[in-house]
Scaffold this motif. Structure first.
Motif, PDB file in Angstrom:
ATOM      1  N   PRO A  57      53.122  45.182  49.666  1.00  0.00           N
ATOM      2  CA  PRO A  57      54.363  45.778  50.175  1.00  0.00           C
ATOM      3  C   PRO A  57      55.124  44.818  51.083  1.00  0.00           C
ATOM      4  N   SER A  58      56.413  45.056  51.230  1.00  0.00           N
ATOM      5  CA  SER A  58      57.263  44.144  51.998  1.00  0.00           C
ATOM      6  C   SER A  58      56.858  44.045  53.460  1.00  0.00           C
ATOM      7  N   THR A  59      56.233  45.092  54.012  1.00  0.00           N
ATOM      8  CA  THR A  59      55.781  45.037  55.400  1.00  0.00           C
ATOM      9  C   THR A  59      54.728  43.959  55.586  1.00  0.00           C
ATOM     10  N   GLY A  60      53.842  43.786  54.605  1.00  0.00           N
ATOM     11  CA  GLY A  60      52.812  42.765  54.654  1.00  0.00           C
ATOM     12  C   GLY A  60      51.451  43.292  55.067  1.00  0.00           C
ATOM     13  N   ILE A  61      50.462  42.431  54.953  1.00  0.00           N
ATOM     14  CA  ILE A  61      49.079  42.763  55.304  1.00  0.00           C
ATOM     15  C   ILE A  61      48.702  41.999  56.564  1.00  0.00           C
ATOM     16  N   GLN A  62      48.190  42.717  57.565  1.00  0.00           N
ATOM     17  CA  GLN A  62      47.723  42.097  58.800  1.00  0.00           C
ATOM     18  C   GLN A  62      46.207  41.923  58.803  1.00  0.00           C
ATOM     19  N   CYS A  63      45.532  42.747  58.016  1.00  0.00           N
ATOM     20  CA  CYS A  63      44.062  42.699  57.973  1.00  0.00           C
ATOM     21  C   CYS A  63      43.585  43.077  56.583  1.00  0.00           C
ATOM     22  N   LEU A  64      42.621  42.329  56.075  1.00  0.00           N
ATOM     23  CA  LEU A  64      42.009  42.654  54.784  1.00  0.00           C
ATOM     24  C   LEU A  64      40.569  42.182  54.794  1.00  0.00           C
ATOM     25  N   ASP A  65      39.642  43.048  54.388  1.00  0.00           N
ATOM     26  CA  ASP A  65      38.271  42.595  54.171  1.00  0.00           C
ATOM     27  C   ASP A  65      37.613  43.381  53.045  1.00  0.00           C
ATOM     28  N   PHE A  66      36.782  42.682  52.291  1.00  0.00           N
ATOM     29  CA  PHE A  66      36.066  43.283  51.172  1.00  0.00           C
ATOM     30  C   PHE A  66      34.903  42.375  50.817  1.00  0.00           C
ATOM     31  N   ALA A  67      34.062  42.833  49.905  1.00  0.00           N
ATOM     32  CA  ALA A  67      32.949  42.027  49.406  1.00  0.00           C
ATOM     33  C   ALA A  67      33.010  41.970  47.884  1.00  0.00           C
ATOM     34  N   VAL A  68      32.340  40.999  47.316  1.00  0.00           N
ATOM     35  CA  VAL A  68      32.210  40.874  45.858  1.00  0.00           C
ATOM     36  C   VAL A  68      30.725  40.727  45.542  1.00  0.00           C
ATOM     37  N   THR A  69      30.197  41.629  44.730  1.00  0.00           N
ATOM     38  CA  THR A  69      28.781  41.565  44.371  1.00  0.00           C
ATOM     39  C   THR A  69      28.599  40.792  43.067  1.00  0.00           C
ATOM     40  N   TYR A  70      27.395  40.221  42.902  1.00  0.00           N
ATOM     41  CA  TYR A  70      27.083  39.457  41.697  1.00  0.00           C
ATOM     42  C   TYR A  70      25.579  39.501  41.463  1.00  0.00           C
ATOM     43  N   ASP A  71      25.163  39.099  40.270  1.00  0.00           N
ATOM     44  CA  ASP A  71      23.747  39.075  39.911  1.00  0.00           C
ATOM     45  C   ASP A  71      23.157  37.734  40.328  1.00  0.00           C
ATOM     46  N   SER A  72      22.359  37.747  41.387  1.00  0.00           N
ATOM     47  CA  SER A  72      21.802  36.496  41.911  1.00  0.00           C
ATOM     48  C   SER A  72      20.762  35.878  40.984  1.00  0.00           C
ATOM     49  N   LYS A  73      20.329  36.613  39.951  1.00  0.00           N
ATOM     50  CA  LYS A  73      19.420  36.031  38.973  1.00  0.00           C
ATOM     51  C   LYS A  73      20.172  35.165  37.957  1.00  0.00           C
ATOM     52  N   VAL A  74      21.464  35.419  37.853  1.00  0.00           N
ATOM     53  CA  VAL A  74      22.296  34.683  36.897  1.00  0.00           C
ATOM     54  C   VAL A  74      23.131  33.617  37.600  1.00  0.00           C
ATOM     55  N   LEU A  75      23.642  33.943  38.774  1.00  0.00           N
ATOM     56  CA  LEU A  75      24.561  33.055  39.472  1.00  0.00           C
ATOM     57  C   LEU A  75      24.038  32.650  40.848  1.00  0.00           C
ATOM     58  N   THR A  76      24.397  31.454  41.244  1.00  0.00           N
ATOM     59  CA  THR A  76      24.238  31.018  42.624  1.00  0.00           C
ATOM     60  C   THR A  76      25.634  30.768  43.168  1.00  0.00           C
ATOM     61  N   ILE A  77      25.983  31.414  44.279  1.00  0.00           N
ATOM     62  CA  ILE A  77      27.287  31.196  44.893  1.00  0.00           C
ATOM     63  C   ILE A  77      27.124  30.189  46.024  1.00  0.00           C
ATOM     64  N   ASP A  78      27.934  29.146  46.000  1.00  0.00           N
ATOM     65  CA  ASP A  78      27.836  28.083  47.000  1.00  0.00           C
ATOM     66  C   ASP A  78      28.780  28.301  48.181  1.00  0.00           C
ATOM     67  N   LYS A  79      29.991  28.766  47.893  1.00  0.00           N
ATOM     68  CA  LYS A  79      30.951  28.901  48.989  1.00  0.00           C
ATOM     69  C   LYS A  79      32.098  29.832  48.611  1.00  0.00           C
ATOM     70  N   VAL A  80      32.755  30.333  49.653  1.00  0.00           N
ATOM     71  CA  VAL A  80      33.961  31.149  49.521  1.00  0.00           C
ATOM     72  C   VAL A  80      35.021  30.479  50.387  1.00  0.00           C
ATOM     73  N   GLU A  81      36.087  30.000  49.762  1.00  0.00           N
ATOM     74  CA  GLU A  81      37.105  29.248  50.487  1.00  0.00           C
ATOM     75  C   GLU A  81      38.433  29.984  50.508  1.00  0.00           C
ATOM     76  N   ALA A  82      39.178  29.805  51.589  1.00  0.00           N
ATOM     77  CA  ALA A  82      40.499  30.419  51.732  1.00  0.00           C
ATOM     78  C   ALA A  82      41.436  29.920  50.646  1.00  0.00           C
ATOM     79  N   GLY A  83      42.229  30.821  50.085  1.00  0.00           N
ATOM     80  CA  GLY A  83      43.214  30.454  49.084  1.00  0.00           C
ATOM     81  C   GLY A  83      44.549  30.111  49.713  1.00  0.00           C
ATOM     82  N   ALA A  84      45.487  29.703  48.874  1.00  0.00           N
ATOM     83  CA  ALA A  84      46.801  29.278  49.365  1.00  0.00           C
ATOM     84  C   ALA A  84      47.529  30.403  50.091  1.00  0.00           C
ATOM     85  N   LEU A  85      47.275  31.654  49.694  1.00  0.00           N
ATOM     86  CA  LEU A  85      47.998  32.783  50.273  1.00  0.00           C
ATOM     87  C   LEU A  85      47.770  32.904  51.774  1.00  0.00           C
ATOM     88  N   VAL A  86      46.543  32.646  52.247  1.00  0.00           N
ATOM     89  CA  VAL A  86      46.235  32.829  53.664  1.00  0.00           C
ATOM     90  C   VAL A  86      46.508  31.577  54.495  1.00  0.00           C
TER      91      VAL A  86
END
Length: 288
Positions: A57-86
């Motif tokens: 929305p045009s007002t904008g977002i001041q705060c956002l948080d969430f999680a993303v789940t995955y199968d650790s038997k299939v994937l190894t996650i190394d890092k989560v990096e900020a995108g261009a938007l933030v």
């Protein structure tokens, strides 16, 4: 799951219906779309997937948080990096940025989740999140020996934490909104989950790619310009509209994805492809 950043936890608590004695105002008819990309990667290889926001929305977002789940038997996650938007300059206007970064991503490999959180205490809404784009990028590796065709879902969920320190109340909401006159305003969210599919890309579409690849021509108009960069970013930020099976008549096609996949480090369309095309257009690199 617990977020380490006190500022995010406090504001998220204000935005949570479960702990407010007075429920926060809900922005009627305003829904933020959160989308995780879908990529392919072979067993033993690395992958990178963008998490994007759309319909802010045009007002904008001041705060956002969430999680993303995955199968650790299939994937190894190394890092989560900020995108261009933030990376919008809010750090320079927020006194709390000297104590903790406005964006924080963390990985819990034993439980199979990553968290991503961004918040700013500045009242200057011009430094809030207001445009479609990549919120964060998740990078990891597929385990060796995983069978081709295996799909590891990347599912968006609320961060499993206390709504605030020692509240004793479990957070059950994705915190997304802003504060107005000392009171929280909450946006609804539409979630588009993603996945990592093990093996080579199998495309099922009425417009299959041809053998002729025109590198960088994501919109298949015969040339390479900024419109190709825009389409790639739109397909990532709003896949329901501009993705491979998007509703918009100018959505990206399988041929467009093949043309636009110019970053040899990661297979499949990512924001890195758009960046490389942009660099080529600016003549900072000599070839795609």
């Amino acid at each position: 799951m617990k977020t380490k950043k006190v500022v995010v936890g406090a504001l998220a608590a204000m935005l949570s219906l479960s702990v407010c004695s007075l429920a926060p105002a809900v922005a009627a008819g305003e829904t933020v779309q959160i989308s995780v990309g879908k990529v392919n990667a072979k067993a033993g290889e690395t992958f990178s997937v963008d998490v994007s926001l759309a319909d802010i929305p045009s007002t904008g977002i001041q705060c956002l948080d969430f999680a993303v789940t995955y199968d650790s038997k299939v994937l190894t996650i190394d890092k989560v990096e900020a995108g261009a938007l933030v990376k919008n300059g809010a750090d320079s206007k927020d006194a709390s940025a000297s104590l903790a970064p406005l964006f924080e991503g963390s990985v819990n490999s034993s439980e199979g989740w990553v968290s991503a959180a961004w918040s700013t205490s500045t009242d200057d809404a011009s430094y809030w999140l207001k445009s479609d784009g990549v919120f964060c990028t998740i990078t990891g590796k597929v385990a060796s020996g995983v069978a081709d065709g295996t799909v590891s879902d990347l599912k968006i969920v609320p961060i499993n934490r206390e709504t605030y320190s020692k509240s004793g109340v479990t957070n059950k909401e994705i915190s997304c909104g802003y504060e107005k006159d000392g009171k929280p305003v909450k946006y609804a969210t539409t979630l588009n989950n993603g996945s990592v599919t093990v093996g080579t890309i199998v495309t099922t579409t009425t417009q299959p790619p041809t053998n002729k690849i025109v590198r960088g021509d994501a919109n298949c108009d015969g040339g390479v310009d900024m419109s190709d960069v825009v389409l790639i970013m739109q397909s990532l930020a709003n896949p329901n509209k501009y993705g491979l099976d998007g509703s918009d008549s100018k959505h990206i096609t399988a041929q467009g994805q093949a043309n636009g996949d110019v970053d040899s480090d990661v297979k499949g369309i990512t924001s890195n492809d758009a960046l490389k095309i942009q660099k080529w257009l600016l003549k900072s690199i000599s070839e795609l």
